[in-house]
Design an enzyme around this catalytic site. Structure first.
Site, PDB file in Angstrom:
ATOM      1  N   GLU A 147     -41.810 -14.491  -5.404  1.00  0.00           N
ATOM      2  CA  GLU A 147     -42.320 -15.867  -5.438  1.00  0.00           C
ATOM      3  C   GLU A 147     -42.314 -16.530  -4.066  1.00  0.00           C
ATOM      4  O   GLU A 147     -43.206 -17.321  -3.741  1.00  0.00           O
ATOM      5  CB  GLU A 147     -41.521 -16.702  -6.447  1.00  0.00           C
ATOM      6  N   ASP A 155     -39.173 -19.589 -11.248  1.00  0.00           N
ATOM      7  CA  ASP A 155     -38.801 -20.634 -12.197  1.00  0.00           C
ATOM      8  C   ASP A 155     -38.668 -20.187 -13.645  1.00  0.00           C
ATOM      9  O   ASP A 155     -38.590 -21.020 -14.546  1.00  0.00           O
ATOM     10  CB  ASP A 155     -39.804 -21.796 -12.120  1.00  0.00           C
TER      11      ASP A 155
END
Length: 273
Positions: A147, A155
């Site tokens: 990410e 997340d």
């Protein structure tokens, strides 16, 4: 009960072992919108099906999973569009919470989940396997928190679960750098339980472990997962109190009697689901 049919994964059940296989090999099993939802549906089915005592999660093709499908990521802005910025952000929050829940279905499932990982296991795929009870790897397995390389904060679970597996410092290093972790390092760190010599040996070896678990008391196995998950997230004192309450309810079971009888009679135990 026959397993449901899905578009992005396959689900089978034999000898009390359910197997979920991510099935978009032409896209390295990248997780599109349908796959997220079908993962939850599959593990909800496994949880609700008494004959399924343990589950294996695997991927078709060379790679276990390349993470979230970038086409899905690109379409997020359109999905949450609203003239009011606050409502748009509320929609995004609800979307993230739903994706989190899709993966948490593995942890919520009362049956142990064993991941068999070959090739790439990056981004959202790492979030996925941290929800599993155990992780086993082929020699070519590669892990990465990707990410950071697309300018976002992971997340859907890695930042919360990975530090509990490999420690806070190493989890931070991987999150900040996005670097690759190979199979041998994954075992050293505690991310993976064991390396098998080839993808074929991985498939056979993980199934052997799953069959061994399936032969144990289903009631006790479900209790183990419940108590170990609770204890991970609470203090030692809370965990001890919880397991005392659990066993006050569950200890004096038909499975206990069957275990004792099987040992006395020198035979394999035979449990109800």
């Amino acid at each position: 009960m026959n397993p449901p049919v899905f578009t992005t994964l396959t689900l089978s059940l034999a000898d009390h072992v359910a197997e979920v296989r991510l099935n978009r090999p032409d896209r390295s099993n990248a997780m599109n919108e349908a796959m997220w939802q079908e993962i939850r549906q599959a593990f909800d089915w496994i949880d609700a099906t008494p004959a399924a005592r343990v589950a294996i999660l695997a991927g078709e093709g060379r790679n276990f999973c390349a993470g979230i499908d970038l086409a899905m990521l690109a379409g997020v802005q359109q999905r949450i569009a609203d003239p009011d910025g606050a409502r748009s952000r509320e929609a995004l929050r609800r979307l993230i919470l739903d994706l989190q829940d899709c993966l948490s279905s593995l942890e919520r499932c009362r049956k142990p989940v064993l991941a068999a990982i070959q090739g790439a296991c990056v981004g959202g795929a790492l979030d996925l396997v941290t929800c599993c009870d155990m992780r086993y790897v082929a020699p070519d397995a590669i892990f990465s928190i990707k990410e950071i390389d697309i300018g976002m904060v992971a997340d859907v679970g890695t930042l919360q679960r990975l530090p509990r597996l490999i420690g806070d410092g190493m989890a931070r290093e991987l999150a900040y750098t996005g670097r690759h972790v190979d199979a041998e390092e994954a075992v050293r760190l505690g991310l993976a339980n064991r390396i098998f010599g080839s993808p074929e040996a991985l498939t056979a070896g993980v199934r052997e472990i799953a069959l061994a678990i399936a032969g144990k008391s289903p009631l006790a196995t479900r209790g183990l997962k419940e108590v170990m998950n609770y204890s991970r997230d609470h203090s030692v004192a809370d965990g001890l109190n919880y397991v005392a309450t659990w066993n006050a309810a569950m200890l004096l079971s038909a499975d206990l009697g069957e275990c004792l009888a099987a040992q006395r009679e020198k035979r394999a135990a035979n449990f109800a689901d």
